[in-house]
Structures are given as structure tokens and as C-alpha cells.
Design a protein around this motif. Structure first.
Motif, PDB file in Angstrom:
ATOM      1  N   GLY A   7       4.978 -17.497  -7.772  1.00 46.63           N
ATOM      2  CA  GLY A   7       5.050 -18.530  -8.792  1.00 46.63           C
ATOM      3  C   GLY A   7       3.765 -18.872  -9.481  1.00 46.63           C
ATOM      4  N   THR A   8       2.652 -18.232  -9.120  1.00 44.54           N
ATOM      5  CA  THR A   8       1.387 -18.549  -9.776  1.00 44.54           C
ATOM      6  C   THR A   8       0.388 -17.419  -9.581  1.00 44.54           C
ATOM      7  N   ALA A   9      -0.555 -17.318 -10.508  1.00 45.72           N
ATOM      8  CA  ALA A   9      -1.710 -16.430 -10.380  1.00 45.72           C
ATOM      9  C   ALA A   9      -2.906 -17.183 -10.919  1.00 45.72           C
TER      10      ALA A   9
ATOM     11  N   ILE B 242       6.576 -15.354 -11.978  1.00 41.95           N
ATOM     12  CA  ILE B 242       5.762 -15.858 -13.088  1.00 41.95           C
ATOM     13  C   ILE B 242       6.361 -15.453 -14.426  1.00 41.95           C
ATOM     14  N   VAL B 243       6.773 -14.196 -14.531  1.00 40.37           N
ATOM     15  CA  VAL B 243       7.280 -13.676 -15.805  1.00 40.37           C
ATOM     16  C   VAL B 243       8.774 -13.970 -15.919  1.00 40.37           C
ATOM     17  N   GLU B 244       9.161 -14.603 -17.028  1.00 42.76           N
ATOM     18  CA  GLU B 244      10.569 -14.855 -17.343  1.00 42.76           C
ATOM     19  C   GLU B 244      10.811 -14.489 -18.804  1.00 42.76           C
TER      20      GLU B 244
ATOM     21  N   LEU C 295      -1.753 -18.806 -14.334  1.00 42.11           N
ATOM     22  CA  LEU C 295      -0.527 -18.258 -14.909  1.00 42.11           C
ATOM     23  C   LEU C 295       0.665 -18.824 -14.158  1.00 42.11           C
ATOM     24  N   LEU C 296       1.633 -19.324 -14.924  1.00 46.97           N
ATOM     25  CA  LEU C 296       2.814 -19.975 -14.368  1.00 46.97           C
ATOM     26  C   LEU C 296       4.052 -19.495 -15.113  1.00 46.97           C
ATOM     27  N   PRO C 297       5.230 -19.767 -14.574  1.00 43.74           N
ATOM     28  CA  PRO C 297       6.439 -19.450 -15.333  1.00 43.74           C
ATOM     29  C   PRO C 297       6.486 -20.269 -16.622  1.00 43.74           C
TER      30      PRO C 297
END
Length: 591
Positions: free
Chosen positions: A369-371, A397-399, A453-455
Motif C-alpha cells: 500500500g505504500t512506497a 499502490i497502482v489502480e 507513493l499511495l493508491p
């Protein structure tokens, strides 16, 4: 201290000319060249190449606790994943220590700091020379003068007994910077004999405790006389330290480790052997940009690091090695560099590959869920293009081929207090080839940047139902144990799919959970620290919230921000109200 620069540190380095207690106080400096002019550079982060988990090897300090170890408060240590403290009572009484008949005060401070370090989960590195009294103050004698070791042997007997009585282990740093006269004003042969004698006494008393050395004011080199003579001696006399140490003031840990490898391998000294750069960061390198650079380089080099402390007097035994300042009331406040270490401490999951540029490096991680990417570099300015590759190998993260990018600048503020990072980007971006580029405008040489980085988030308002993910922690606002009991304080918890993490924003500015409970400022409180709880929805202003475009959630009645208390990142961190400061612990994304 050796003032030879590493390959990167040649520009804008003001080098210390006089040290107290091992890079503790600067009496004079020489000024190197001005910062290099602006030049665009790029670094790359490849999320498909991942290694182990962060161990926070850069989160160590020399001194930084009060004499009785009561301050700074625990949160300042825990939030930066405190790992090492190196101390021995320096500057307490001048002269002080065994040689001046004032051992007890220094030992009592050392013992208190040792026990608190262990309670905080850290390792303690014992500075034997400071307890003797060789902390830069002119002393009457050194161990072994005129061939007489009796008093030093008595000193070691007392010190070994005192350490044993604590019941906890230490790392033994046998003598600090023995290659400069400030700390060892005798022939090198006398130091080497001290090393042999002390090594053998400590090893006999504590076979399992680690011995550190030589902690020289130098960096490893095939041509440095002291370094090579020391290695020859310890090899020949079977007194090789468990941890090889040196000081990088300034220097490049990556280059240092490569040189150390060469010098150990040529002597068939067992390798790999732990490396400890137990003072790093010259006085003019203690800012967010250089601090982040050293973090990245220590991680890349695989060496543990302890940040140098240039303070004197009461400031030496306080302020977490100059990461904190005190206001007029004596309360600690964070400097910009503390925020860089705090971001570093929040990086979890797996370490991912970074390709540095000539002047910039970064430490990057990915978790569910995060970077997160901590960017460092304090010798130049210019646009820094951070190329993010293979985001398809991240989790959650990627949607729809999109990610949310939150980029923040950590200000230096001239070394003053900093309330928190400043957001420079918070937007949803569409990927191209599973990647994107984030451009960071590095216009102030001592500032640095972070990227989270988040969704992607849904737009706030209009009856949308979503989770509220804390930007700093990467965890979600949560009703504990899915309870419906009025007055239950909300917390952070790993993001899930339960109804206890789903909040609906109504046209009346309420944030409802379970359809009939509302986010509520407890007792209609308007003061810092007011608990954020659930309560039956009643439409009052303490249940009305503004969900703002900058990611903050503010109470209509109080004007305060919803935040994770004490900058917490762990499961169970309580939600509360506090004056809005712009920190990432007060920002939330919705998805």
C-alpha cells in the motif's frame, strides 16, 4: 580528525580544525568552495529489484541524552528508529574522569545513558577514553607513561566491574581518534600497547561483548600510515576488533568501505567484518540534504553509522546530537534534519534499487500500500528527476494504471526549528510503461525531498465512502475492534476492508461510520490533544469536518487538524486534534 575529502565531498565543505570529545565542538573552520551551480540531474528507482528489510543502520548518535538520561523524550528517539548511542561522560567536569579523580560523575552519566539506550532498543558503545578523561582537555598523564600501566590497570578493573554490575552488554570502543594529539598525545607504539592490553582485559572479562576500533580521525586507505600500521599490529598480535571503525568527517561511506575491504583483504583479516562509521557528518553537513545523503550512502555501503555531535557544554548531553532545538520554555522542537531521519524511520517493507547521480542518492523502500523514497544531496542545486520504474511490482499502490504521488520538501531553516515537511506535489498521475518521473525543484542546497507513493484517492465529498489513509504512517483511520461504543477513540491500523475503516462524508460535513456513528471531537474540545472518538450522529459542530484539498481534515468547530498523535506510525497510534502544522501526520488520502 582526518580532513581528506571523499570523492563527493570536495565542494562546499567547511572542515573542522579542532574537536572536543570526538567531533563534539568546533573552534575554527576553513571554508571550501561555494556550492556548485544549478545543474539538472536524475536518479532512478527500480521497484522490481528488491532486497532485505530496513535495519536503520544510519540511526545512531554520539551523545545527545541529558546527564541523567531523562531527556529528550522517548518519541524523539523512537520516531527515528534509534539504534546506537556512543558515550562516556565527556565534558562533565573539566578536567574530569579517572585521571582527575572525578570518575564517578562520568560513570553515573554513562550508566544512566546506557540503561536508557537499552530500554529504547538501542546498542550502547562505551567510550573508554572519555571515562579516563582524555576528552580534549589537557590531562596530566596518559596510560603507560614511563612504562607504568598500574593506574590504567586499576581503572580498567573498576570500569569492568561497573559494566558487569549493570547486567547489560556494551560495545567497547577502546580509544577515540588515537591518531591525533587532541586525544592521544603520545607515540603510536604506546597506543598500540594500550590497545593490546585493553583488548585482552575486555575479552577475558566479557568474551561475548564486541570490541570496536580504531575509531580514527581518518578514512581507510592503502596509503594512510596510521591505518595500515594499526591493521598490521592487530593482525600480528591477534587483537583484531570485532567491528572495524573510523570517522567520515567528511567522506563517502561507499568509498570508505571499498578501501577498508582492500586493506583487510590484503592482510587476510577475516571479511566480511562489520563496519562502523561511528562519527559521520561534519558540522556544516548537518542539514536535511547532507543527512539524507549520508543515510543513503551508509545503506548502500552496508556500514552502520553514528552521526557526529559538534555541541559543547550542556548541549552535548541533550538535543539528540543537534537534531533538536529547545524553545524558550525548554521544550524540544525538531530541526529539519530530524524530519529526514523520521521519514527514514517510517520506511518499511523491502529495500529497492536506486541508481544515484553524481551528487544525489536516495534510499527507497516498498511495502503493501505504500512506497517511500528519501532523496539526499547537499553539494549542488538544480532540478532532480526521480525516475520511478516497474511500479507494477509494488503491492496495492497502482489502480487503473494510476498512483498518487506525494512529494514533500524538508526545509533546513538555517538550523532552526521546523514544524514539518512542505508538500510540493499531491496528485494522481497516470503511468507510462509502468513508471513515471517526479521532478523535484532543489533550489535550496541544504533542503531535501521525500516521495511517498499511495493508491489513488477518490475525490472528497458528495456522499463518497472511503478509507482515510495517513500519509506519514501509511495506515488507516480505524475504529478499534469494530466496536460501536460511544466514546471509543480512533486509531491507526493496517488498512483493510472492514466497515470499521469505511467513512462516509455527508452533505452536513459529517464523517459517518456504520451508518449511525460519527467522527466526534470529544467533549466538544477545541484544545490540542482533544481525542477524536465515535459518537451517535447528532449534527453538532464538533461532528462536522472539512476534508481539504491539501489532504488535511479540520474540525469545523475547533479549526484543528485530525492527526496521528506524536507523529506515530505504528498500529494503535491514537487519533487526536492538533493545531495544523503541515506535517504529513496531519494529511490523509481517501480511497
Amino acid at each position: 580528525m582526518d580532513i581528506t575529502s571523499g570523492p563527493r565531498r570536495g565542494t562546499r565543505r567547511r572542515l573542522a580544525a579542532l574537536l572536543v570529545a570526538g567531533a563534539l565542538a568546533v573552534a575554527s573552520v576553513v571554508t571550501a568552495a561555494s556550492p556548485a551551480g544549478a545543474a539538472d540531474q536524475s536518479i532512478a528507482v527500480d521497484f522490481s529489484v528488491a532486497g532485505g528489510s530496513p535495519s536503520y543502520r544510519a540511526s545512531g548518535w554520539i551523545y545527545g541524552m541529558t546527564e541523567n538520561a531523562s531527556a529528550p523524550a522517548d518519541q524523539w528517539f523512537r520516531d527515528v528508529k534509534f539504534r546506537y548511542m556512543r558515550a562516556g561522560g565527556a565534558q562533565l567536569d573539566s578536567p574530569g574522569g579517572w585521571v582527575s579523580g572525578k570518575y564517578d560523575r562520568r560513570w553515573n552519566a554513562t550508566r544512566a545513558q546506557l540503561l536508557r539506550t537499552r530500554a529504547l532498543g538501542g546498542e550502547f558503545i562505551l567510550l573508554v577514553h572519555d571515562l579516563w578523561g582524555a576528552d580534549g582537555y589537557p590531562i596530566s598523564r596518559f596510560p603507560g607513561d614511563n612504562g607504568n600501566w598500574t593506574d590504567y590497570d586499576n581503572f580498567l578493573t573498576r570500569l569492568i566491574s561497573d559494566v558487569r554490575a549493570t547486567g547489560v552488554p556494551v560495545q567497547w570502543d577502546l580509544w577515540n581518534e588515537p591518531n591525533i594529539t587532541l586525544f592521544w598525545n603520545r607515540p603510536q607504539s604506546q597506543y598500540l600497547e594500550l590497545w593490546r592490553r585493553t583488548f585482552q582485559r575486555v575479552r577475558a572479562a566479557f568474551p561475548e561483548q564486541l570490541i570496536v576500533g580504531p575509531s580514527c580521525a581518518c578514512v581507510p586507505s592503502t596509503t594512510h600510515a596510521f591505518w595500515n600500521q594499526y591493521l598490521d599490529y592487530v593482525k600480528a598480535n591477534n587483537v583484531v576488533p570485532d567491528i572495524i571503525s573510523w570517522h567520515s568527517l567528511p567522506g563517502d561511506p561507499v568509498a570508505n568501505v571499498a578501501a577498508a575491504d582492500t586493506t583487510l583483504n590484503s592482510r587476510a583479516i577475516a571479511h566480511p567484518r562489520p563496519y562502523q562509521i561511528n562519527e559521520y557528518g561534519a558540522s556544516n553537513e548537518q542539514n536535511p540534504a547532507d543527512g539524507a545523503w549520508y543515510i543513503a550512502r551508509l545503506e548502500r555501503a552496508g556500514a552502520d553509522g553514528l552521526r557526529a555531535n559538534w555541541a559543547g557544554g550542556g548541549n552535548l548531553h541533550n538535543d539528540l546530537g543537534n537534531l533538536l532545538v529547545r524553545n524558550s520554555s525548554g521544550q524540544h522542537q525538531p530541526k529539519g534534519e530530524w524530519w529526514a531521519y523520521r521519514f527514514y524511520g517510517s520506511q518499511t517493507g523491502q529495500i529497492v534499487s536506486v541508481t544515484p547521480s553524481a551528487n544525489y542518492d536516495a534510499f527507497a523502500t516498498k511495502a503493501a500500500g505504500t512506497a517511500k523514497i528519501l532523496v539526499g544531496g547537499g553539494t549542488t542545486t538544480g532540478n532532480v528527476a526521480v525516475n520511478l520504474r516497474r511500479l507494477d511490482t509494488t503491492s496495492g499502490i497502482v489502480e487503473n494504471n494510476q498512483v498518487r504521488v506525494v512529494a514533500e520538501r524538508i526545509p533546513y531553516n538555517g538550523g532552526g526549528a521546523v514544524t514539518g515537511p512542505v508538500t510540493v506535489q499531491n496528485s494522481v498521475v497516470t503511468l507510462s510503461g509502468n513508471g513515471t518521473t517526479v521532478n523535484l525543484p532543489h533550489t535550496a542546497v541544504d533542503d531535501t525531498y521525500t516521495i511517498t507513493l499511495l493508491p489513488p484517492s477518490s475525490d472528497p465529498g458528495g456522499g463518497s465512502t472511503s478509507v482515510l489513509r495517513n500519509v506519514n504512517a501509511g495506515r488507516c483511520l480505524d475504529v478499534p475492534n469494530s466496536t460501536t461504543t460511544n466514546g471509543t477513540q480512533l486509531q491507526l491500523w493496517d488498512c483493510g476492508t472492514g466497515a470499521n475503516q469505511r467513512f462516509t462524508q455527508t452533505a452536513g460535513k459529517q464523517l459517518q461510520v456504520y451508518g449511525n456513528k460519527c467522527l466526534d471531537a470529544s467533549g466538544q474540545g477545541t484544545a490540542n490533544g482533544t481525542q477524536v472518538i465515535i459518537w451517535d450522529c447528532n449534527g453538532q459542530t464538533n461532528q462536522q469536518w472539512n476534508v481539504n484539498g491539501d489532504g488535511t481534515v479540520t474540525g469545523v468547530q475547533s479549526g484543528l487538524c485530525l492527526e496521528a498523535s506524536n507523529f506515530g506510525t505504528g498500529n494503535g497510534t491514537k487519533a487526536q486534534l492538533w493545531a495544523c502544522t503541515g506535517t504529513s501526520s496531519q494529511r490523509w488520502t481517501r480511497s
